[in-house]
Design a protein around this motif. Structure first.
Motif, short mmCIF file in Angstrom:
data_model
loop_
_atom_site.label_atom_id
_atom_site.label_comp_id
_atom_site.label_asym_id
_atom_site.label_seq_id
_atom_site.Cartn_x
_atom_site.Cartn_y
_atom_site.Cartn_z
N ARG A 187 0.87 -1.17 0.00
CA ARG A 187 0.00 0.00 0.00
C ARG A 187 0.91 1.23 0.00
O ARG A 187 1.84 1.31 0.81
CB ARG A 187 -0.91 0.04 1.23
N PHE A 219 -9.23 1.46 -0.44
CA PHE A 219 -7.78 1.39 -0.30
C PHE A 219 -7.40 0.32 0.72
O PHE A 219 -6.47 -0.47 0.50
CB PHE A 219 -7.26 2.76 0.13
N GLY A 252 -7.80 -3.11 -0.79
CA GLY A 252 -6.90 -3.46 -1.90
C GLY A 252 -7.47 -3.16 -3.27
O GLY A 252 -6.80 -3.43 -4.28
N ASN A 312 -4.41 0.52 -4.62
CA ASN A 312 -3.18 0.27 -3.87
C ASN A 312 -2.24 1.48 -3.80
O ASN A 312 -1.22 1.43 -3.14
CB ASN A 312 -2.43 -0.96 -4.40
N THR A 319 0.70 0.89 5.84
CA THR A 319 1.15 1.46 4.58
C THR A 319 2.66 1.26 4.47
O THR A 319 3.40 1.59 5.39
CB THR A 319 0.81 2.96 4.52
#
Length: 557
Positions: A363, A416, A419, A422, A439
């Protein structure tokens, strides 16, 4: 090990020492919690809320400054607390009518809201705070001046049995400011933690900060040279009118300060030709300064978009004089004729692609200061295989650039997390309070001079695992100054937080971290020593062969 409480769902909240210590303190007195981004302020609030509902009952009011934050806090509490979901209500002006709020207030155990809605409902007599046992003020540093937190807290002070919990990652560096916030919110104690404190250190994941230098383009250098002539002329006009005296090389901050002085005198009723001339010169100087910044640090597309907007919206003498300058027309021609975009664009693509090659389920968050740049980067990132980038901006609409609604913002964050996206390309709206776990990479398209905003952006990584931060810096531009300014302010801030602890003890109760006290000198070395001491001891290894002087081995690299 997880928190064991009848009102907290099993396996939802890790039992961390510093969060437990702070939550215990918050139950004894109204407390301001100062904790870096990503270290679980909302988790502490959930622990306090669970205890309050279990022991005292009543209603809990959870306030946050923006609608997306309100929605996120409500969703988090529904996820971790053993409370019926329909008894955790969300109050915003858009989502609920006054009549609905009046009914929900009587039936809900937890109400998450923006402070403006609560202030208005209290004033209108639709609700009262008598039955409230706890008020949580997220981003509590805002509780100064005329902000709605101040009015809500004033009404809540009439409830002597109620507790208040303030939370912030950005308290400022002056003890007087924190004391003012505490006084406005009816807070009696402060709990401050940094990543160097003994009850925190074992939970801090390494964050590698990597500055990446890029060279300015030839077109950018030429545009700066052309526009500097206009900027110098406006500075000279300001000096003739009595401003910027004794400032040999005015910065953006100096120009802003001059503008404040001009507006202050106009607001006070002064009406002279020199003052109006100064106002026009200052406005033109700011426009030229901004144009140079865009060319040097953002790219030609951003500069052209800015000039187009200024032309479309030109409604002042400063706008017209700025656009009529031949130098500005030449800058537009140079920007339009540039062969390539800013080198930062390719560097971002390279850094992001490298991250996903190493870890395909990554991420990534890319922060850009300007919306034009965020739009450009989403378009460029879309060309990379496997990259699903999405733009995340505020709610304001600027010309043809339509902002996101509250619901759209919440949906983007959820996608986000899941997924579906990304890479999140954020403007400043992504700095405060986003609930984005794990992240792997944060990219700064440009440095920012504020240490608070830098910490908030960097705190988007290194939460659940080690993280990386890449900061793009254009050589020989204001990027360099902003980069070093932020680093210097941040180093000072760590020392200032410890100083604040000492100073605040003279004015208000301040909790002390359990264990060794904060050391001002070489905090990074101290952090590593504490981590080393906390690691399990391994069996002693056989003695190593002595090494010849200057002999290097692979681990040394």
């Amino acid at each position: 090990m997880f928190v064991d409480h009848p009102l907290i769902r099993r396996g939802r909240i890790e039992d961390r020492d510093y969060q437990r210590n702070i939550a215990d303190s918050c139950l004894k007195r109204s407390t301001l919690v100062v904790l870096p981004t990503g270290m679980g302020k909302t988790v502490i609030a959930a622990r306090v809320i669970a205890h309050i509902l279990g022991s005292r009952g009543g209603t809990v009011l959870f306030l946050a400054p923006t609608k997306p934050l309100v929605e996120q806090h409500a969703a988090f509490l529904r996820d971790v607390l053993v409370v019926d979901a329909d008894r955790i209500a969300v109050f915003t002006g858009e989502v609920t009518s006054p009549e609905e709020r009046e009914l929900l207030w009587r039936t809900s155990k937890i109400v998450a809201s923006t402070p403006q809605v609560i202030r208005n409902d209290v004033k209108q007599g639709r609700i009262d705070l008598e039955g409230v046992s706890l008020v949580v003020f997220d981003e509590a540093h805002r509780a100064v001046g005329n902000y709605a937190y101040v009015d809500v807290a004033a009404a809540y002070k009439e409830n002597p049995a109620g507790l208040a919990l303030g939370m912030t990652a950005s308290p400022g560096s002056r003890a007087e400011t924190i004391v003012e916030v505490c006084g406005n919110l009816g807070i009696e104690g402060v709990e401050i933690r940094t990543e160097f404190d003994p009850d925190v250190v074992n939970y801090v994941h390494d964050i590698e900060v990597e500055p990446v230098l890029v060279e300015p383009t030839g077109a950018a250098r030429e545009i700066r040279e052309v526009l500097t002539k206009v900027l110098d002329e406006q500075i000279e006009r300001l000096r003739t009118c009595g401003f910027l005296q004794g400032v040999p090389r005015p910065t953006t901050k100096d120009l802003l300060r001059a503008g404040q002085g001009i507006r202050g005198r106009l607001d006070a009723g002064e009406r002279t030709g020199a003052l109006y001339t100064a106002a026009t010169a200052q406005a033109i100087a700011m426009k030229v300064n901004h144009a140079v910044e865009l060319a040097e640090t953002q790219g030609m597309e951003s500069l052209i978009s800015y000039l187009d907007r200024t032309e479309a919206e030109a409604d002042s003498r400063a706008d017209r004089q700025f656009l009529n300058r031949p130098e500005v027309a030449k800058a537009r021609v140079l920007a339009a004729g540039a062969n390539a975009e800013h080198p930062k664009v390719k560097k971002v693509l390279w850094v992001v692609r490298e991250q996903f090659l190493k870890k395909p389920d990554s991420r990534v968050i890319l922060f850009t200061h300007y919306r034009d740049t965020s739009e450009l980067m989403v378009r460029e990132l879309a060309a990379l295989p496997g990259i699903k980038a999405v733009r995340f901006v505020g709610q304001a609409t600027r010309g043809n650039d339509v902002g996101l609604t509250q619901r759209e913002q919440v949906e983007i964050i959820e996608r986000f997390k899941a997924g579906d996206h990304n890479v999140l390309v954020c403007t400043a709206v992504g700095e405060e309070g986003l609930d984005i776990p794990a992240t792997d990479l944060v990219v700064f398209y440009e440095p920012i001079p504020s240490e608070i905003r830098t910490i908030q952006r960097r705190g988007r990584t290194g939460r659940g695992r080690a993280g990386r931060v890449v900061m793009l810096v254009t050589r020989d531009t204001r990027d360099v100054a902003y980069f070093y300014s932020s680093k210097k302010k941040e180093r000072k801030m760590h020392v200032e937080l410890d100083r604040l602890r000492r100073e605040l003890r003279q004015k208000i109760f301040v909790g002390q971290p359990v264990g060794e006290v904060f050391a001002e000198v070489r905090p990074a070395e101290r952090l590593e020593r504490m981590r080393e001491a906390a690691r399990p001891q391994e069996p002693s290894a056989p003695a190593k062969e002595p090494r010849k002087p200057g002999q290097a081995k692979l681990p040394d690299y």
